[in-house]
Write a protein that holds these residues in place. Sequence first.
Motif, PDB file in Angstrom:
ATOM      1  N   ILE A   1      10.853   4.065   9.268  1.00 51.03           N
ATOM      2  CA  ILE A   1       9.966   4.374   8.186  1.00 51.03           C
ATOM      3  C   ILE A   1      10.328   3.516   6.595  1.00 51.03           C
ATOM      4  O   ILE A   1       9.545   2.733   6.236  1.00 51.03           O
ATOM      5  N   ASP A   2      11.374   3.817   6.301  1.00 53.36           N
ATOM      6  CA  ASP A   2      12.042   2.993   5.187  1.00 53.36           C
ATOM      7  C   ASP A   2      12.147   1.749   5.384  1.00 53.36           C
ATOM      8  O   ASP A   2      11.652   0.810   4.445  1.00 53.36           O
ATOM      9  N   ARG A   3      12.391   1.245   6.610  1.00 59.77           N
ATOM     10  CA  ARG A   3      12.619  -0.223   6.801  1.00 59.77           C
ATOM     11  C   ARG A   3      11.147  -1.023   6.948  1.00 59.77           C
ATOM     12  O   ARG A   3      11.291  -2.068   6.090  1.00 59.77           O
ATOM     13  N   ILE A   4      10.322  -0.206   7.484  1.00 57.18           N
ATOM     14  CA  ILE A   4       9.104  -0.670   7.623  1.00 57.18           C
ATOM     15  C   ILE A   4       8.340  -1.054   6.103  1.00 57.18           C
ATOM     16  O   ILE A   4       7.685  -1.626   5.893  1.00 57.18           O
ATOM     17  N   ASN A   5       8.619   0.169   5.231  1.00 50.71           N
ATOM     18  CA  ASN A   5       8.056  -0.001   3.908  1.00 50.71           C
ATOM     19  C   ASN A   5       8.908  -1.106   3.231  1.00 50.71           C
ATOM     20  O   ASN A   5       8.102  -1.714   2.418  1.00 50.71           O
ATOM     21  N   GLU A   6      10.045  -1.312   3.347  1.00 50.85           N
ATOM     22  CA  GLU A   6      10.661  -2.425   2.720  1.00 50.85           C
ATOM     23  C   GLU A   6      10.148  -3.679   2.894  1.00 50.85           C
ATOM     24  O   GLU A   6       9.887  -4.589   2.211  1.00 50.85           O
ATOM     25  N   ALA A   7      10.035  -3.810   4.332  1.00 48.19           N
ATOM     26  CA  ALA A   7       9.397  -5.051   4.738  1.00 48.19           C
ATOM     27  C   ALA A   7       8.244  -5.509   4.341  1.00 48.19           C
ATOM     28  O   ALA A   7       7.909  -6.538   3.827  1.00 48.19           O
ATOM     29  N   MET A   8       7.313  -4.372   4.212  1.00 48.95           N
ATOM     30  CA  MET A   8       5.924  -4.717   3.633  1.00 48.95           C
ATOM     31  C   MET A   8       6.006  -4.938   2.115  1.00 48.95           C
ATOM     32  O   MET A   8       5.238  -5.919   1.775  1.00 48.95           O
ATOM     33  N   MET A   9       6.700  -4.301   1.456  1.00 53.91           N
ATOM     34  CA  MET A   9       7.111  -4.476  -0.005  1.00 53.91           C
ATOM     35  C   MET A   9       7.310  -6.150  -0.226  1.00 53.91           C
ATOM     36  O   MET A   9       7.118  -6.591  -1.302  1.00 53.91           O
ATOM     37  N   ASN A  10       8.373  -6.384   0.499  1.00 53.76           N
ATOM     38  CA  ASN A  10       8.609  -7.632   0.339  1.00 53.76           C
ATOM     39  C   ASN A  10       8.065  -8.837   1.166  1.00 53.76           C
ATOM     40  O   ASN A  10       8.509 -10.082   1.163  1.00 53.76           O
ATOM     41  N   ASN A  11       6.976  -8.335   1.655  1.00 55.70           N
ATOM     42  CA  ASN A  11       6.029  -9.241   2.400  1.00 55.70           C
ATOM     43  C   ASN A  11       6.954 -10.073   3.601  1.00 55.70           C
ATOM     44  O   ASN A  11       6.762 -11.398   3.890  1.00 55.70           O
TER      45      ASN A  11
END
Length: 571
Positions: free
Chosen positions: A72-82
């Motif tokens: 979940i952390d990595r998915i969130n990071e991907a979304m934050m960085n587009n």
Amino acid sequence: MPEAIQNKRWVLRSFDTALARKLQEELKIHPTLAQLLVQRGVTSFEDAKTFFRPSLEHLHNPFLMLDMEKAIDRINEAMMNNEKILIYGDYDVDGTTSVALVYSFLKKQYPNLDYYIPDRYKEGYGISVQGIDWAKKNNFKLVIALDCGIKAIDKIDYANSLGVDFIICDHHLPGDKIPAAVAVLDPKRMDCNYPYEELSGCGIGFKLLQAYAQRHQIPFEELIPYLDLVVVSIASDIVPITGENRTLAFFGLKLLNDSPREGLKALLESSVSKKEITISDIVFIIGPRINAAGRIDDARNAVKLLLSESRHTAGNNAELLNQKNTERRQFDMDITKEALAILEEDEIFTHRKSTVLFREYWHKGVIGIVASRLMETHYKPTIILTESNGLASGSARSIAGYDIYSAIKECSDLLEQFGGHMYAAGLTMKLSNVEKFIERFEEVVSSTIDVTLLTPEITIDEEIRLKDITPSFYNILKQFAPFGPENMKPVFVTRNLRDTGYSRIVGNDHLKVSLKDDEKYSGNGIAFGMARFEELIRKDAVDIVYTIEENEWRQEVRIDLMIKDIKSHNS
């Protein structure tokens, strides 16, 4: 029909009589029903309440699964960085439903994602080099791999070298080493303490979404419309319908019957005429049509169907899958016929404990189905091989009680790749190793198999009398559904029955039975493909093994016996 299939072993399941008696007193139900529950691990009032009244509140916290926080952390990071996210899945039903599930849910949260299904023939099973290269070329920084990847050690190392991160969501048995992905979600990992190990690949995907929803305060109710995909995967991948799977399947079937997504609705309307869809309908009607896309053409067509939003688009996509399924059936029939002829013409196969056949021109997309078909007549661990990309590629299917995966593992030095589980596996080898493999595999099977397993077994839950089969008995029995592995439809045996005079052959090879016992109770039913037993029923007392089904005919509901086997009572 071969002798081995006619002479089936009848094995009566055991149960704890004291527990069954105690449960029967607690629940005030027929003793047989209490026995059936104890056989299924239901031993208390609370167990029975959970079994008969599944609740979505019974689902486990997804963060109990190892690496879920990291995922979940990595998915969130991907979304934050587009960053671009790629949803990657296998080409079978479990894989395509997983992709449709995760893609369609995340697409509502985040627009910058796409999906990828490997080509069965060009790329083979699981995470491929081609798929990783495609992700890199198209600037995907994160790949969520579903229903595959647990053994992709080298592939993940390659992806890491290119700067492509992977989250693996798999339910297959890991090897000795876990891939170096950002997160590896697999409850079968030795170091994972998740309370339930038997989720399907799509089930793992659902837990990922459940975790994402929890982290982002998205109401759980928004996940419920995706349960039709989960139940299709559970049924088609033949995972146990126990614990969490039973809960997901129960609510998934409810959705499938009440308000399925457009794609599944179109597929149902074009292929199923029944009022109520069951696990069995998914296994034999829906699953094969979704699978046909990847077997015959492009599995992305299955994902397109499952993602269809309009009735018109769904109808067109369903029609395409039906056409592919018709082609698949023809390949299946032709290869099965040829394989059976090979077995019947060469006496060497009579003496072997295994069946391994290779023809370089057989269609790779149906060899697993052909392996299963051969076991209907030649009941042995079976592997069907064909040529694909310069290698021999095969599908293995096993008989009840024999671990074919372990037998294949004993031949691993002859293989390029293999994977699977006790009853089904896939493997590839150099063409030059085919003959060596056939001989080695036969040696392994011959030295490890209990020969009694080579006679098909019917597992019987209980012995009952015809007078036990009442409407109230059946009304509770049908609440044991959804049925599937480890919670199969109960199988009964009733002994010393005689023909009422009304049993007869119907169709080409079926037997409509009408039997009575010494107490003058009678039972009617159908024995598909068993016309050969007509003479026995006419002249002798018989024992029958059967399941019970409710049938409606001209607005009259009756309980029928679905006969699985018949033997002379005096044999």
